[in-house]
Design a protein around this motif. Structure first.
Motif, PDB file in Angstrom:
ATOM      1  N   UNK A 129     -36.749 -11.912   8.143  1.00 16.11           N
ATOM      2  CA  UNK A 129     -36.994 -12.635   9.401  1.00 16.11           C
ATOM      3  C   UNK A 129     -38.076 -13.707   9.227  1.00 16.11           C
ATOM      4  N   UNK A 130     -39.060 -13.428   8.379  1.00 13.90           N
ATOM      5  CA  UNK A 130     -40.128 -14.410   8.154  1.00 13.90           C
ATOM      6  C   UNK A 130     -39.647 -15.620   7.369  1.00 13.90           C
ATOM      7  N   UNK A 131     -38.522 -15.467   6.652  1.00 17.91           N
ATOM      8  CA  UNK A 131     -37.948 -16.600   5.943  1.00 17.91           C
ATOM      9  C   UNK A 131     -37.342 -17.631   6.891  1.00 17.91           C
ATOM     10  N   UNK A 132     -36.956 -17.178   8.055  1.00 15.88           N
ATOM     11  CA  UNK A 132     -36.312 -18.065   9.019  1.00 15.88           C
ATOM     12  C   UNK A 132     -37.275 -18.394  10.081  1.00 15.88           C
ATOM     13  N   UNK A 154     -37.640  -1.540   7.214  1.00 13.01           N
ATOM     14  CA  UNK A 154     -38.352  -2.392   8.175  1.00 13.01           C
ATOM     15  C   UNK A 154     -39.076  -3.516   7.444  1.00 13.01           C
ATOM     16  N   UNK A 155     -39.698  -3.214   6.316  1.00 16.14           N
ATOM     17  CA  UNK A 155     -40.384  -4.234   5.530  1.00 16.14           C
ATOM     18  C   UNK A 155     -39.399  -5.307   5.074  1.00 16.14           C
ATOM     19  N   UNK A 156     -38.220  -4.901   4.588  1.00 16.94           N
ATOM     20  CA  UNK A 156     -37.203  -5.863   4.133  1.00 16.94           C
ATOM     21  C   UNK A 156     -36.719  -6.737   5.285  1.00 16.94           C
ATOM     22  N   UNK A 157     -36.483  -6.132   6.438  1.00 13.40           N
ATOM     23  CA  UNK A 157     -36.032  -6.904   7.617  1.00 13.40           C
ATOM     24  C   UNK A 157     -37.107  -7.903   8.020  1.00 13.40           C
ATOM     25  N   UNK A 158     -38.369  -7.471   8.049  1.00 13.22           N
ATOM     26  CA  UNK A 158     -39.472  -8.380   8.400  1.00 13.22           C
ATOM     27  C   UNK A 158     -39.569  -9.525   7.396  1.00 13.22           C
TER      28      UNK A 158
END
Length: 181
Positions: free
Chosen positions: A178-181, A171-175
């Motif tokens: 997602x914050x990069x975009x 979940x941390x990696x996905x977040x």
């Protein structure tokens, strides 16, 4: 258990070579005579060293392939590793050995949750094969014995904790992505 330990020692199918090649059986011929241990040997090699990248000496197994499926693949792989450790525990692995094996699987599972780096780590670390080598060494040193139930409970608890950590890292990696975009 002492008489069983003498029966499960013997010459290695690989003449004592403790490598991560996975081309042939790791356990001794006598150990391979025990159906559960023969299954552990074959299953460990299927998970970690069954296939070879053509033109190289690099071997991989289903663990690496499952790791390519984000999140779920690592969880499935960890569950399969837990089955292997439980089988080893039922065949006399001590609580200390099981903890070492869980450490191998835990490290593999945690690093495996990191995209790309985890897959590369899986390709070379081979936790299940390392655990098989530990089991062989343990039997050859004639140290296996102990109660099964505390070990199995430790495995279940450790797998639940590891699964929770894996979900948190995923979940941390996905977040972060997602914050990069």
């Amino acid at each position: 258990m002492k008489s069983a330990s003498k029966r499960l020692r013997g010459k290695s199918a690989r003449d004592g070579e403790a490598t991560l090649t996975g081309e042939s059986a790791v356990l001794t011929e006598l150990q391979l005579g025990h159906p559960s241990l023969r299954w552990v040997d074959r299953y460990s090699r299927l998970l970690d060293t069954r296939f070879r990248i053509p033109g190289t000496k690099v071997r991989f197994g289903l663990d690496f392939i499952l790791g390519l499926v984000p999140g779920a693949g690592d969880a499935i792989s960890m569950g399969l590793s837990g089955i292997l450790i439980a089988t080893m525990a039922r065949n006399g692995a001590s609580p200390r050995l099981v903890l070492r094996m869980l450490g191998n699987v835990g490290l593999d599972a945690l690093v495996g949750t990191i995209p790309v780096l985890g897959n590369i780590f899986d390709l070379f670390y081979k936790a299940n094969h390392r655990n098989l080598l530990l089991l062989r060494e343990y039997y050859v040193e004639d140290k296996h014995r102990g109660s099964v139930w505390p070990i199995l409970m430790a495995i279940v608890i450790a797998l639940i904790i590891l699964l929770g950590l894996m979900v948190m890292i995923f979940v941390w990696c996905i977040n972060a992505i997602m914050n990069l975009f």
